[in-house]
Design a protein around this motif. Structure first.
Motif, mmCIF file in Angstrom:
data_model
loop_
_atom_site.group_PDB
_atom_site.id
_atom_site.type_symbol
_atom_site.label_atom_id
_atom_site.label_comp_id
_atom_site.label_asym_id
_atom_site.label_seq_id
_atom_site.Cartn_x
_atom_site.Cartn_y
_atom_site.Cartn_z
ATOM 1 N N ARG A 213 0.825 -1.210 0.000
ATOM 2 C CA ARG A 213 0.000 0.000 0.000
ATOM 3 C C ARG A 213 0.857 1.258 0.000
ATOM 4 O O ARG A 213 0.583 2.210 -0.744
ATOM 5 N N ARG B 25 2.437 1.725 -3.448
ATOM 6 C CA ARG B 25 1.496 2.196 -4.476
ATOM 7 C C ARG B 25 1.181 3.669 -4.287
ATOM 8 O O ARG B 25 0.926 4.382 -5.257
ATOM 9 N N ARG C 195 1.912 5.839 -11.197
ATOM 10 C CA ARG C 195 1.042 4.755 -11.660
ATOM 11 C C ARG C 195 1.726 3.815 -12.637
ATOM 12 O O ARG C 195 1.331 2.658 -12.770
ATOM 13 N N VAL D 170 3.317 -2.701 -8.881
ATOM 14 C CA VAL D 170 3.650 -3.303 -7.588
ATOM 15 C C VAL D 170 2.879 -4.612 -7.496
ATOM 16 O O VAL D 170 1.653 -4.622 -7.514
ATOM 17 N N ARG D 171 3.613 -5.722 -7.401
ATOM 18 C CA ARG D 171 2.969 -7.035 -7.470
ATOM 19 C C ARG D 171 3.659 -8.005 -6.519
ATOM 20 O O ARG D 171 4.885 -7.992 -6.378
#
Length: 235
Positions: free
Chosen positions: A42, A45, A50, A54-55
């Motif tokens: 969180r 991000r 953008r 983020v994974r």
């Protein structure tokens, strides 16, 4: 609403696990090591533009499992998929505990620009040649009773001699779960990842450590969290 375009960079998160465990990680909220990484996701991000993906990396097994090194292969597969779908974009691997070990081991992948290891598991016998040419920042609490801060310190010095750019950030009183001073862990991580992806300046003491010559000592390459996050710095 404008749809985001293809990612220009990425952060892959690798959560902790066990030394051994062939079972599948439990789902959702029952996978506590994965849950601990959600606040980091969180914060990232919110801090990154953008176009930076983020994974989280999904594991097939709960443990490292000796020579199988299962989470390493999970990380490499995730990087390969990202390369096929997004092309030659820069990636930072962010790993906690066992995930830190996997991130360090996978750093030789062509997409990887840098590694941020949080309370990483760094056995003295692990190789470091794959870190040459990469930026490696390890963050370790002084009161960690699960993984050894001294091993992180030794790895940064060993990897620097082999051609990596390295830094160790110590967290006074920090624990393995990163619950003490959790906000500081989160802010520091966001600053490190953004800096390694050239989305923001790196904290000064970290940038200085990454510029050290290969023969620099572990002491020279170590910075205290409170110095890194001092007034006027990130967070």
């Amino acid at each position: 609403m404008t749809q985001p375009g293809p990612p220009e960079a990425a952060v892959l998160l690798l959560h902790g696990g066990r030394e051994t465990g062939l079972g599948v990680p439990p789902p959702g909220p029952f996978n506590l090591p994965a849950v601990r990484m959600r606040p980091f996701a969180r914060v990232l991000r919110g801090a990154l533009p953008r176009e930076v993906l983020v994974r989280a990396v999904r594991y097939g097994h709960r443990g490292w499992n000796g020579d199988r090194a299962d989470p390493l292969h999970d990380a490499v597969r995730a990087l390969d998929v990202l390369r096929r779908t997004a092309g030659e974009i820069p990636v930072v691997l962010l790993g906690h505990s066992m995930g830190g070990r996997a991130a360090l081991a996978a750093a030789g992948h062509p997409l990887v620009r840098g590694v941020v290891g949080l309370a990483p598991w760094c056995p003295p016998g692990d190789r470091t040649g794959q870190l040459a040419g990469r930026d490696v920042v390890l963050v370790h609490g002084t009161d960690d009773r699960v993984t050894n801060p001294a091993d992180s310190r030794a790895l940064t010095e060993r990897a620097r001699k082999g051609g990596a750019r390295t830094c160790l950030v110590t967290v006074p009183g920090g624990d393995h779960a990163m619950l003490r001073r959790a906000g500081a862990w989160h802010r520091l991580t966001a600053a490190l990842v953004a800096g390694l992806l050239d989305r923001a300046p790196l904290p000064g003491p970290v940038a200085e450590a990454l510029r050290l010559p290969p023969g620099a000592t572990a002491d020279e390459g170590t910075a205290d969290l409170d110095r890194v996050l001092r007034p006027g710095g990130p967070g």
